[in-house]
Motif scaffolding. Structure first.
Motif, PDB file in Angstrom:
ATOM      1  N   ASP A  74      31.518   0.719  14.494  1.00 28.24           N
ATOM      2  CA  ASP A  74      31.100   1.316  13.209  1.00 28.24           C
ATOM      3  C   ASP A  74      32.183   0.982  12.227  1.00 28.24           C
ATOM      4  OD1 ASP A  74      28.849   1.678  14.352  1.00 28.24           O
ATOM      5  OD2 ASP A  74      29.013   3.926  14.240  1.00 28.24           O
ATOM      6  N   PHE A  75      32.205   0.367  11.097  1.00 29.77           N
ATOM      7  CA  PHE A  75      32.942   0.127   9.928  1.00 29.77           C
ATOM      8  C   PHE A  75      32.418   0.775   8.578  1.00 29.77           C
ATOM      9  CE2 PHE A  75      35.168  -2.644  12.509  1.00 29.77           C
ATOM     10  CZ  PHE A  75      36.207  -3.653  12.217  1.00 29.77           C
ATOM     11  N   ILE A  76      33.371   1.139   7.969  1.00 31.09           N
ATOM     12  CA  ILE A  76      33.041   1.897   6.481  1.00 31.09           C
ATOM     13  C   ILE A  76      33.786   1.051   5.369  1.00 31.09           C
ATOM     14  CG2 ILE A  76      34.714   3.624   6.798  1.00 31.09           C
ATOM     15  CD1 ILE A  76      32.510   5.551   5.124  1.00 31.09           C
ATOM     16  N   LYS A  77      33.024   0.612   4.437  1.00 34.11           N
ATOM     17  CA  LYS A  77      33.735  -0.262   3.303  1.00 34.11           C
ATOM     18  C   LYS A  77      32.671  -0.092   1.935  1.00 34.11           C
ATOM     19  CE  LYS A  77      36.615  -2.398   6.315  1.00 34.11           C
ATOM     20  NZ  LYS A  77      38.145  -1.870   6.244  1.00 34.11           N
ATOM     21  N   ARG A  78      33.339  -0.843   0.857  1.00 41.25           N
ATOM     22  CA  ARG A  78      32.389  -0.661  -0.188  1.00 41.25           C
ATOM     23  C   ARG A  78      31.757  -1.987  -0.377  1.00 41.25           C
ATOM     24  NH1 ARG A  78      32.537   2.751  -4.540  1.00 41.25           N
ATOM     25  NH2 ARG A  78      34.704   3.675  -3.648  1.00 41.25           N
ATOM     26  N   LEU A  79      30.363  -1.897  -0.767  1.00 43.08           N
ATOM     27  CA  LEU A  79      29.651  -3.044  -0.870  1.00 43.08           C
ATOM     28  C   LEU A  79      29.942  -3.793  -2.308  1.00 43.08           C
ATOM     29  CD1 LEU A  79      27.378  -4.909  -0.381  1.00 43.08           C
ATOM     30  CD2 LEU A  79      25.773  -3.062  -1.146  1.00 43.08           C
ATOM     31  N   ILE A  80      30.649  -5.073  -2.412  1.00 38.27           N
ATOM     32  CA  ILE A  80      31.075  -5.571  -3.318  1.00 38.27           C
ATOM     33  C   ILE A  80      30.090  -6.745  -3.846  1.00 38.27           C
ATOM     34  CG2 ILE A  80      32.874  -7.341  -4.038  1.00 38.27           C
ATOM     35  CD1 ILE A  80      33.654  -4.308  -3.977  1.00 38.27           C
TER      36      ILE A  80
ATOM     37  N   ASP B  84      28.065   0.861  -3.420  1.00 40.96           N
ATOM     38  CA  ASP B  84      27.666   2.127  -2.295  1.00 40.96           C
ATOM     39  C   ASP B  84      28.868   1.940  -1.493  1.00 40.96           C
ATOM     40  OD1 ASP B  84      25.463   2.542  -3.501  1.00 40.96           O
ATOM     41  OD2 ASP B  84      24.200   1.848  -2.025  1.00 40.96           O
ATOM     42  N   VAL B  85      29.331   2.988  -0.853  1.00 44.92           N
ATOM     43  CA  VAL B  85      30.140   3.067   0.393  1.00 44.92           C
ATOM     44  C   VAL B  85      29.363   3.324   1.455  1.00 44.92           C
ATOM     45  CG1 VAL B  85      31.975   4.565   1.547  1.00 44.92           C
ATOM     46  CG2 VAL B  85      32.105   4.357  -1.013  1.00 44.92           C
ATOM     47  N   VAL B  86      29.475   2.091   2.486  1.00 41.19           N
ATOM     48  CA  VAL B  86      28.409   2.114   3.493  1.00 41.19           C
ATOM     49  C   VAL B  86      28.979   1.966   4.857  1.00 41.19           C
ATOM     50  CG1 VAL B  86      26.379   0.401   4.357  1.00 41.19           C
ATOM     51  CG2 VAL B  86      26.970   0.667   1.779  1.00 41.19           C
ATOM     52  N   VAL B  87      28.451   2.576   5.906  1.00 44.45           N
ATOM     53  CA  VAL B  87      29.055   2.404   7.117  1.00 44.45           C
ATOM     54  C   VAL B  87      28.027   1.413   7.820  1.00 44.45           C
ATOM     55  CG1 VAL B  87      28.824   3.581   9.398  1.00 44.45           C
ATOM     56  CG2 VAL B  87      29.614   4.725   7.484  1.00 44.45           C
ATOM     57  N   PHE B  88      28.266   0.450   8.377  1.00 43.91           N
ATOM     58  CA  PHE B  88      27.719  -0.799   9.075  1.00 43.91           C
ATOM     59  C   PHE B  88      28.286  -1.027  10.489  1.00 43.91           C
ATOM     60  CE2 PHE B  88      30.869  -2.551   6.461  1.00 43.91           C
ATOM     61  CZ  PHE B  88      31.849  -3.571   7.236  1.00 43.91           C
ATOM     62  N   ARG B  89      27.267  -1.846  11.046  1.00 40.62           N
ATOM     63  CA  ARG B  89      27.915  -2.305  12.498  1.00 40.62           C
ATOM     64  C   ARG B  89      28.699  -3.776  12.272  1.00 40.62           C
ATOM     65  NH1 ARG B  89      26.065  -1.136  17.630  1.00 40.62           N
ATOM     66  NH2 ARG B  89      26.064  -3.384  17.949  1.00 40.62           N
ATOM     67  N   HIS B  90      29.816  -3.720  12.902  1.00 48.01           N
ATOM     68  CA  HIS B  90      30.528  -4.977  12.787  1.00 48.01           C
ATOM     69  C   HIS B  90      29.703  -6.239  13.511  1.00 48.01           C
ATOM     70  CE1 HIS B  90      33.481  -8.286  13.629  1.00 48.01           C
ATOM     71  NE2 HIS B  90      34.375  -7.652  12.656  1.00 48.01           N
ATOM     72  N   PRO B  91      29.377  -7.280  12.712  1.00 51.60           N
ATOM     73  CA  PRO B  91      28.587  -8.489  13.255  1.00 51.60           C
ATOM     74  C   PRO B  91      28.934  -8.863  14.688  1.00 51.60           C
ATOM     75  CG  PRO B  91      29.222  -8.788  10.957  1.00 51.60           C
ATOM     76  CD  PRO B  91      30.312  -7.503  11.475  1.00 51.60           C
TER      77      PRO B  91
END
Length: 278
Positions: A116-122, A104-111
């Motif tokens: 907001d970041f967007i990356k691929r879930l590996i 999935d290509v996911v937008v998430f909050r940097h810990p």
């Protein structure tokens, strides 16, 4: 007197209309879809600088991170999601939660920073993730990687941050053709997507990362130009991302602007309208 009352009533109705519109927009952004404009090249060539998309917040359910952050330094605005929904932070759970899928290509909050970041879930919880000579290994086995030509773009400043692309054939002067080797990577489960290579560097060879329970491991598709889970968040990277920090899934590019602003309609890329995100 009647005219003054009419004017007063008109002002009140206008204010009501504006308030209602803001409330509807707030509900839409909090519970359904959040607009997102790609600011960097870490996800090329899947996502380009200037791509505009809506993030599906219903995909994984809701947490404190579902509340919008409003950050506009030019106007002195810095309202973080925790300022609004911080009471729900800390339990690493979600309301109506569902698990994301690998690829999935996911937008998430940097810990740490909360941006907001967007990356691929590996990597999923419990996975062992490692890079060896630029090849991704999951749980001790290499994923399938097949050459797929080159990705080419013009060597010039891109987006509002005026970022210059890194080139495998670099250095390349302004207006020249910047190229990168392109590959198709297939993850366990069958998700195939494009990745780029620029050069051999430290992030191509890593130690083994074991993803903790309730956390995820993310990487950018532009592997040599991505700040992601390969670097701990205490060292300026992303590190492992808690479940509650997920905002939503990116499914489709709505339109894309090659200029400094998405309002510069003459710079829109006509070939990216409503393009599905693989």
């Amino acid at each position: 007197m009647a005219t003054e009352e009419k004017k007063s009533g008109g002002i009140v109705e206008t204010i009501k209309t504006v308030v209602y519109a803001l409330l509807i927009a707030g509900v839409f952004r909090t519970f359904l879809f959040q607009p997102f404009w790609i600011p960097s090249g870490s996800m090329k060539d899947t996502l380009l600088i200037g791509d505009f998309l809506f993030v599906n917040k219903m995909a994984y359910g809701y947490s404190y991170a579902s509340c919008p952050s409003v950050i506009a330094p030019r106007f002195g605005l810095n309202i973080d999601a925790k300022d609004i929904c911080g009471v729900f932070d800390g339990d690493n759970k979600r309301l109506f939660g569902s698990e994301p899928e690998r690829g999935d290509v996911v937008v998430f909050r940097h810990p740490v920073s909360g941006r907001d970041f967007i990356k691929r879930l590996i990597g999923l919880p419990g996975d062992k993730v490692q890079m060896r000579k630029g090849v991704l290994f999951l749980n001790g086995s290499p994923v399938s990687v097949e050459p797929n030509g080159t990705f080419e773009e013009i060597a010039e400043e891109q987006g509002p941050q005026r970022l210059r692309p890194r080139c495998e054939n670099g250095p390349v002067g302004d207006g020249g053709v910047c190229s990168k080797s392109k590959f198709v990577e297939t993850l366990p489960g069958g998700v195939s997507h494009s990745i780029l290579n620029i050069t051999a560097q430290g992030s191509d060879n890593t130690s083994v990362y074991t993803v903790p329970e309730g956390h995820y491991f993310f990487m950018g598709d532009n592997r040599d130009n991505s700040s992601d889970s390969r670097v701990p968040n205490i060292a300026g990277g992303v590190g492992f991302v808690p479940y509650e920090n997920l905002i939503g899934r990116a499914d489709r590019v709505m339109f894309s602007s090659a200029g400094r602003s998405m309002l510069f309609f003459w710079t829109w890329r006509s070939d990216r309208y409503f393009q599905a995100i693989d």
